[in-house]
Design an enzyme around this catalytic site. Sequence first.
Site, short mmCIF file in Angstrom:
data_model
loop_
_atom_site.label_atom_id
_atom_site.label_comp_id
_atom_site.label_asym_id
_atom_site.label_seq_id
_atom_site.Cartn_x
_atom_site.Cartn_y
_atom_site.Cartn_z
N GLN A 154 -7.64 -3.44 -5.18
CA GLN A 154 -8.49 -2.45 -4.76
C GLN A 154 -7.82 -1.50 -3.30
OE1 GLN A 154 -11.13 -1.88 -6.48
NE2 GLN A 154 -10.60 -3.76 -7.72
N ARG A 171 0.23 -2.14 14.99
CA ARG A 171 0.47 -1.72 16.46
C ARG A 171 -0.87 -0.95 16.68
NH1 ARG A 171 4.32 -3.75 20.06
NH2 ARG A 171 5.63 -4.77 18.45
N ASN A 209 -6.46 4.55 8.12
CA ASN A 209 -5.90 3.21 7.78
C ASN A 209 -6.84 2.41 6.70
OD1 ASN A 209 -4.86 0.84 8.87
ND2 ASN A 209 -6.81 0.15 9.69
N LEU A 224 -2.93 2.32 18.62
CA LEU A 224 -2.42 3.79 18.75
C LEU A 224 -3.20 4.15 19.94
CD1 LEU A 224 -1.87 5.26 14.99
CD2 LEU A 224 -0.03 4.76 16.82
N ASP A 271 -10.75 -0.59 13.97
CA ASP A 271 -11.33 -0.28 12.63
C ASP A 271 -12.92 -0.03 12.88
OD1 ASP A 271 -9.00 -1.69 11.68
OD2 ASP A 271 -9.75 -3.75 11.85
N HIS A 303 -8.37 -1.15 5.64
CA HIS A 303 -8.52 -2.59 5.91
C HIS A 303 -9.22 -3.55 5.07
CE1 HIS A 303 -9.84 -5.45 9.12
NE2 HIS A 303 -10.93 -5.49 8.61
N ASN A 343 0.90 -1.27 -0.06
CA ASN A 343 0.02 0.07 -0.06
C ASN A 343 0.86 1.14 -0.05
OD1 ASN A 343 -3.20 -0.54 0.15
ND2 ASN A 343 -2.24 -1.98 1.52
#
Length: 216
Positions: free
Chosen positions: A177, A95, A111, A97, A149, A113, A16
């Site tokens: 994607q 990790r 982020n 945060l 998430d 996912h 990514n």
Amino acid sequence: MGKLRVGVLASGNGSNLQAIIDSSQAGKIDVEVAVVVSDVADAHALERARRAGIPAVHVPPGRFRTRLTPEAEQRFIEVLEKHGVRVVALAGFMRILHDDFLKRYAGRVLNVHPALLPAFPGLHGQKQALDYGVKWSGATVHFVDAGVDTGPVILQAAVPVMDDDTQETLAARILEQEHRIYPEALGLIAENRIRVDGRLVTSAGENTGARGGGEA
Ligand code: GRF
């Protein structure tokens, strides 16, 4: 105005990260990857950064397994500040945060996912999707909040789940994607086209993703 200075945190392969670097270096998004920071000394992500001429910094995470120690987290913040980072992109960063970090970069941590959140949060999103038997899964780019998430969704992309999929084949289809929508989300932020109202994130202008655009 200069480019949006993004700091990428990564623990592993960094595909990514590579997609973000490629988009930014091709001038497709108004983003500059200012620094890459990893908790893993030999993460391939650091090598990718070096190859692209981007500062690559290893910060030891401290004694915990899934978190950073407060001292390590301070060190992460110092490195990001030193490089003038405005937005932090987690890309395979393993990790959790703490509040201090999230307050420092409130609303400015993203982020990616490998599932269509809120389905299958946490580890192994692809395996969770296969085990559940869903027919579609996908990728989500979201803002990071204090949960795992759970933050507001910025962009999503769906992929079909095939009967003969393995974790690897599904992961590869989803990664494609991720590599598309992560740079796109950062580009929208760089152009100041993202609005957040509680959980609802909207993007104005033509270059929008799932929401289709058109709303000026
Ligand atoms: C991706 O599947 C991402 O969704 C997850 O970890 C993986 C990282 O891959 N959070 P890479 O290091 O970017 O190649």
